[in-house]
Design an enzyme around this catalytic site. Structure first.
Site, PDB file in Angstrom:
ATOM      1  N   SER A  40       0.870  -1.185   0.000  1.00 11.81           N
ATOM      2  CA  SER A  40       0.000   0.000   0.000  1.00 11.81           C
ATOM      3  C   SER A  40       0.901   1.226   0.000  1.00 11.81           C
ATOM      4  O   SER A  40       0.913   2.021   0.928  1.00 11.81           O
ATOM      5  CB  SER A  40      -0.952  -0.013   1.196  1.00 11.81           C
ATOM      6  OG  SER A  40      -0.262   0.148   2.406  1.00 11.81           O
ATOM      7  N   HIS A 144      -3.373  -5.848   2.186  1.00 17.86           N
ATOM      8  CA  HIS A 144      -2.514  -6.918   2.703  1.00 17.86           C
ATOM      9  C   HIS A 144      -3.197  -8.274   2.736  1.00 17.86           C
ATOM     10  O   HIS A 144      -2.555  -9.282   3.017  1.00 17.86           O
ATOM     11  CB  HIS A 144      -2.002  -6.569   4.103  1.00 17.86           C
ATOM     12  CG  HIS A 144      -1.071  -5.389   4.108  1.00 17.86           C
ATOM     13  ND1 HIS A 144      -0.686  -4.731   5.241  1.00 17.86           N
ATOM     14  CD2 HIS A 144      -0.446  -4.743   3.085  1.00 17.86           C
ATOM     15  CE1 HIS A 144       0.136  -3.736   4.930  1.00 17.86           C
ATOM     16  NE2 HIS A 144       0.290  -3.717   3.623  1.00 17.86           N
ATOM     17  N   GLN A 152      -6.926  -1.483   7.121  1.00 13.15           N
ATOM     18  CA  GLN A 152      -5.782  -2.350   6.804  1.00 13.15           C
ATOM     19  C   GLN A 152      -5.207  -3.064   8.028  1.00 13.15           C
ATOM     20  O   GLN A 152      -4.839  -4.232   7.940  1.00 13.15           O
ATOM     21  CB  GLN A 152      -4.694  -1.504   6.134  1.00 13.15           C
ATOM     22  CG  GLN A 152      -3.462  -2.280   5.692  1.00 13.15           C
ATOM     23  CD  GLN A 152      -2.452  -1.362   4.997  1.00 13.15           C
ATOM     24  OE1 GLN A 152      -2.620  -1.042   3.831  1.00 13.15           O
ATOM     25  NE2 GLN A 152      -1.421  -0.955   5.718  1.00 13.15           N
ATOM     26  N   GLU A 153      -5.110  -2.346   9.173  1.00  8.02           N
ATOM     27  CA  GLU A 153      -4.448  -2.947  10.333  1.00  8.02           C
ATOM     28  C   GLU A 153      -5.131  -2.560  11.640  1.00  8.02           C
ATOM     29  O   GLU A 153      -5.399  -1.382  11.866  1.00  8.02           O
ATOM     30  CB  GLU A 153      -2.971  -2.481  10.404  1.00  8.02           C
ATOM     31  CG  GLU A 153      -2.167  -2.851   9.182  1.00  8.02           C
ATOM     32  CD  GLU A 153      -0.824  -2.124   9.091  1.00  8.02           C
ATOM     33  OE1 GLU A 153      -0.300  -1.654  10.123  1.00  8.02           O
ATOM     34  OE2 GLU A 153      -0.298  -2.027   7.962  1.00  8.02           O
ATOM     35  N   GLU A 194       1.541  -9.365   6.627  1.00  8.15           N
ATOM     36  CA  GLU A 194       2.361  -9.050   7.799  1.00  8.15           C
ATOM     37  C   GLU A 194       2.114 -10.012   8.961  1.00  8.15           C
ATOM     38  O   GLU A 194       2.546  -9.757  10.083  1.00  8.15           O
ATOM     39  CB  GLU A 194       2.088  -7.601   8.253  1.00  8.15           C
ATOM     40  CG  GLU A 194       2.550  -6.579   7.227  1.00  8.15           C
ATOM     41  CD  GLU A 194       2.336  -5.136   7.674  1.00  8.15           C
ATOM     42  OE1 GLU A 194       1.769  -4.923   8.773  1.00  8.15           O
ATOM     43  OE2 GLU A 194       2.734  -4.226   6.921  1.00  8.15           O
ATOM     44  N   ASP A 230      -4.193   1.173  11.502  1.00  8.51           N
ATOM     45  CA  ASP A 230      -3.720   1.815  10.275  1.00  8.51           C
ATOM     46  C   ASP A 230      -4.859   1.689   9.277  1.00  8.51           C
ATOM     47  O   ASP A 230      -5.126   0.598   8.757  1.00  8.51           O
ATOM     48  CB  ASP A 230      -2.447   1.163   9.730  1.00  8.51           C
ATOM     49  CG  ASP A 230      -1.950   1.842   8.447  1.00  8.51           C
ATOM     50  OD1 ASP A 230      -2.583   2.829   8.016  1.00  8.51           O
ATOM     51  OD2 ASP A 230      -0.937   1.382   7.895  1.00  8.51           O
ATOM     52  N   GLU A 273      -3.420   5.671  12.144  1.00  8.50           N
ATOM     53  CA  GLU A 273      -2.518   6.007  11.033  1.00  8.50           C
ATOM     54  C   GLU A 273      -3.320   6.202   9.747  1.00  8.50           C
ATOM     55  O   GLU A 273      -4.282   5.462   9.498  1.00  8.50           O
ATOM     56  CB  GLU A 273      -1.515   4.857  10.884  1.00  8.50           C
ATOM     57  CG  GLU A 273      -0.477   5.016   9.795  1.00  8.50           C
ATOM     58  CD  GLU A 273       0.457   3.798   9.755  1.00  8.50           C
ATOM     59  OE1 GLU A 273       0.757   3.227  10.836  1.00  8.50           O
ATOM     60  OE2 GLU A 273       0.862   3.391   8.655  1.00  8.50           O
ATOM     61  N   ASP A 300       1.486   8.292   7.373  1.00  8.15           N
ATOM     62  CA  ASP A 300       2.376   7.358   6.665  1.00  8.15           C
ATOM     63  C   ASP A 300       2.417   7.769   5.191  1.00  8.15           C
ATOM     64  O   ASP A 300       3.310   8.501   4.770  1.00  8.15           O
ATOM     65  CB  ASP A 300       1.856   5.920   6.865  1.00  8.15           C
ATOM     66  CG  ASP A 300       2.553   4.896   5.979  1.00  8.15           C
ATOM     67  OD1 ASP A 300       3.601   5.212   5.394  1.00  8.15           O
ATOM     68  OD2 ASP A 300       2.044   3.761   5.865  1.00  8.15           O
ATOM     69  N   LYS A 325       9.645   5.233   7.516  1.00  9.05           N
ATOM     70  CA  LYS A 325      10.063   4.049   6.746  1.00  9.05           C
ATOM     71  C   LYS A 325      11.259   4.471   5.894  1.00  9.05           C
ATOM     72  O   LYS A 325      11.084   5.216   4.917  1.00  9.05           O
ATOM     73  CB  LYS A 325       8.928   3.605   5.823  1.00  9.05           C
ATOM     74  CG  LYS A 325       7.701   3.019   6.530  1.00  9.05           C
ATOM     75  CD  LYS A 325       6.540   2.902   5.540  1.00  9.05           C
ATOM     76  CE  LYS A 325       5.411   2.017   6.059  1.00  9.05           C
ATOM     77  NZ  LYS A 325       4.206   2.104   5.181  1.00  9.05           N
ATOM     78  N   HIS A 353       8.280  -1.127   9.727  1.00  5.83           N
ATOM     79  CA  HIS A 353       8.553  -2.120   8.678  1.00  5.83           C
ATOM     80  C   HIS A 353       7.693  -1.834   7.441  1.00  5.83           C
ATOM     81  O   HIS A 353       6.916  -0.880   7.437  1.00  5.83           O
ATOM     82  CB  HIS A 353       8.240  -3.530   9.203  1.00  5.83           C
ATOM     83  CG  HIS A 353       6.791  -3.769   9.515  1.00  5.83           C
ATOM     84  ND1 HIS A 353       6.262  -5.008   9.788  1.00  5.83           N
ATOM     85  CD2 HIS A 353       5.716  -2.911   9.591  1.00  5.83           C
ATOM     86  CE1 HIS A 353       4.961  -4.918  10.009  1.00  5.83           C
ATOM     87  NE2 HIS A 353       4.615  -3.665   9.903  1.00  5.83           N
ATOM     88  N   ARG A 354       7.839  -2.666   6.410  1.00 10.12           N
ATOM     89  CA  ARG A 354       6.938  -2.683   5.258  1.00 10.12           C
ATOM     90  C   ARG A 354       6.216  -4.037   5.231  1.00 10.12           C
ATOM     91  O   ARG A 354       6.616  -4.978   5.909  1.00 10.12           O
ATOM     92  CB  ARG A 354       7.697  -2.506   3.930  1.00 10.12           C
ATOM     93  CG  ARG A 354       8.501  -1.243   3.790  1.00 10.12           C
ATOM     94  CD  ARG A 354       7.718   0.029   4.053  1.00 10.12           C
ATOM     95  NE  ARG A 354       6.549   0.217   3.200  1.00 10.12           N
ATOM     96  CZ  ARG A 354       6.419   1.143   2.251  1.00 10.12           C
ATOM     97  NH1 ARG A 354       7.432   1.964   2.022  1.00 10.12           N
ATOM     98  NH2 ARG A 354       5.308   1.281   1.550  1.00 10.12           N
ATOM     99  N   SER A 355       5.187  -4.135   4.411  1.00 10.19           N
ATOM    100  CA  SER A 355       4.497  -5.428   4.325  1.00 10.19           C
ATOM    101  C   SER A 355       5.389  -6.495   3.699  1.00 10.19           C
ATOM    102  O   SER A 355       5.319  -7.669   4.070  1.00 10.19           O
ATOM    103  CB  SER A 355       3.186  -5.279   3.562  1.00 10.19           C
ATOM    104  OG  SER A 355       3.378  -4.635   2.320  1.00 10.19           O
ATOM    105  N   LYS A 376       6.604  -0.081  14.701  1.00 12.49           N
ATOM    106  CA  LYS A 376       5.555  -0.933  14.139  1.00 12.49           C
ATOM    107  C   LYS A 376       6.224  -1.990  13.283  1.00 12.49           C
ATOM    108  O   LYS A 376       6.714  -1.695  12.198  1.00 12.49           O
ATOM    109  CB  LYS A 376       4.587  -0.076  13.310  1.00 12.49           C
ATOM    110  CG  LYS A 376       3.359  -0.835  12.830  1.00 12.49           C
ATOM    111  CD  LYS A 376       2.392   0.059  12.070  1.00 12.49           C
ATOM    112  CE  LYS A 376       2.665   0.086  10.601  1.00 12.49           C
ATOM    113  NZ  LYS A 376       1.489   0.474   9.774  1.00 12.49           N
TER     114      LYS A 376
HETATM  115  P1  PGA Z   1       2.973  -1.254   3.054  1.00  9.29           P
HETATM  116  O1  PGA Z   1       1.971  -1.105   4.274  1.00  9.29           O
HETATM  117  O2  PGA Z   1       4.301  -1.641   3.568  1.00  9.29           O
HETATM  118  O3  PGA Z   1       2.306  -2.327   2.235  1.00  9.29           O
HETATM  119  O4  PGA Z   1       2.976   0.080   2.345  1.00  9.29           O
HETATM  120  C1  PGA Z   1       2.361  -0.789   5.556  1.00  9.29           C
HETATM  121  C2  PGA Z   1       1.652   0.451   6.032  1.00  9.29           C
HETATM  122  O5  PGA Z   1       0.765   0.982   5.341  1.00  9.29           O
HETATM  123  O6  PGA Z   1       1.979   0.922   7.114  1.00  9.29           O
HETATM  124 ZN    ZN Z   2       0.427   2.683   6.820  1.00 10.40          ZN
END
Ligand code: PGA
Ligand code: ZN
Length: 399
Positions: A40, A144, A152-153, A194, A230, A273, A300, A325, A353-355, A376
């Site tokens: 994402s 994800h 998403q999270e 993740e 998130d 987020e 983000d 990131k 981190h990233r996915s 995170k």
């Molecule tokens: P991504 O997602 O690493 O797939 O961009 C993680 C996030 O949105 O925090």
């Molecule tokens: Zn995010």
């Protein structure tokens, strides 16, 4: 002095190719770094190239400016050389994946030469005893996982944990508790990219499950655990609909702000987020005004670890924290600059981190070195536990 840089293609956690860099120095120092990869991704992120192309371009343009030219321990020099070799704003020439892998490998080599842990080399010599609190991804969907939640999270936040170690185990316990709750309800669930559970439940049901799970585990461990989100709002936002597309309908920006504010109140969320689209500074400012004194509103995709986008946010009071990131911006120096600007302006930093991940542990050291409020990096799964276990080792003075 850097005497050699070796670049190779290795696997990430999704089975995609990513860039690994080895940096060797004259005095026998060695460091290795691997680029993560998003799904994402934000519109304004530095650009990731296909791994082979990023490697070829970096060999041709970046290595001549680094090998025999720059000291691994001088991170600014390394990162300036990467910028100069690339010549674009978004690393579209050598690839942000090559850039960040080399930047991280050089930092590790610099630490190796000093015989110091990476977090100390990155500036954490005088850090206090405050460790970053790990946010654990427990339930999710979005980009994800298919057929799961729109948000998403859903992130466990063990804010009362007396140590990183206990916080890490609390998040894992919440992850297991949610597994058991889903099993009791007869809801099958695989895992997303993740490692979060990706059940086919409504967002409302996911809120209920999270609230119950963190309460159960908090009672068990005897310290406070709350949760956060998130939303990855940019992925839900649809230009043509001029709104946020959920399974049960479209929410306008005003409705979205109300929806998030109401969830913050109802569940005492500590963290939200990307509640809105990555172009909507104004909406973020409005939401921050409404709930910013009781929760972190974190950018983000909004800020993409970029000081100029963060500066715009600060001017408008959009959000009160930033996700960090390193691969969104391409170098560790740029990531540290974003954290410093955030800190000076009262914004909290959340290193992430990233996915798509690898066993690389640099972000654990970055979070400790910079005194980030949160990190995170998932709750379970080898590429996530690599960082979590490194945090436990750092706390134990064992790196
Ligand atoms: P991504 O997602 O690493 O797939 O961009 C993680 C996030 O949105 O925090
Ligand atoms: Zn995010």
């Amino acid at each position: 002095l850097i005497t050699d840089i070796r670049l190779r293609r290795v696997l990430d956690s999704r089975g995609n190719a990513t860039v690994e860099a080895d940096v060797l120095t004259e005095s026998g120092g060695f460091g290795r770094g691997k680029a993560p990869s998003g799904a994402s991704t934000g519109e304004y992120e530095a650009l990731e190239l296909p791994a082979q192309e990023a490697i070829a371009n970096a060999r041709e343009d970046a290595l001549p400016r680094l090998v025999g030219e720059v000291h691994a321990g001088n991170q600014r020099d390394v990162d300036n050389a990467l910028r100069a070799a690339d010549g674009t704003d978004d690393f579209s020439s050598i690839g942000a994946n090559s850039a960040v892998a080399i930047s991280m490998a050089a930092a590790a080599a610099g630490a190796d030469v000093l015989g110091a842990p990476l977090y100390q080399h990155l500036g954490g010599t005088f850090r206090g005893n405050e460790f970053p609190t790990p946010l654990g991804n427990i339930v999710g969907g979005g980009e994800h996982a298919a057929d799961a939640t729109n948000i998403q999270e859903f992130l466990s936040a063990p804010i009362g944990a007396p140590s990183v170690e206990e916080a890490v185990f609390a998040n894992a316990a919440v992850h297991q508790e949610v597994h058991d709750m889903l099993a009791d309800r007869g809801i099958p669930a695989g895992k997303g990219d993740e490692g979060a559970w990706a059940p086919s439940v409504s967002d409302d049901e996911a809120f209920e499950i999270m609230a119950e799970a963190v309460e159960t585990v908090a009672d068990d461990v005897g310290f406070a655990i709350q949760f956060g989100l998130d939303v990855a709002g940019a992925e839900l936002y649809d230009d043509e609909e001029d709104g946020y597309v959920f399974d049960d309908g479209v929410k306008s920006t005003d409705e979205m702000i109300d929806y998030i504010a109401q969830k913050v109140e109802e569940y005492d969320l500590v963290y939200v987020e990307d509640p809105l689209d990555e172009n909507d500074y104004e909406g973020h400012a409005e939401l921050t005004e409404r709930v910013g004194d009781q929760t972190l509103i974190c950018g983000d995709d909004l800020f993409v670890t970029n000081v100029s986008r963060l500066q715009t946010g600060i001017q408008q009071d959009a959000g009160n924290s930033i996700l960090i990131k390193p691969n969104q911006i391409g170098t560790l120096s740029d990531a540290v600059d974003a954290i410093e600007l955030a800190t000076e302006n009262g914004y909290a930093s959340v290193v992430s981190h990233r996915s798509g991940e690898t066993e690389d542990t640099t972000i654990a050291h970055l979070a400790v070195a910079t005194g980030a409020e949160f990190i995170k990096t998932g709750a379970v799964g080898g590429e996530r536990t690599a960082k979590l276990n490194e945090l436990i080792r750092i706390e134990d003075n064992a790196v």
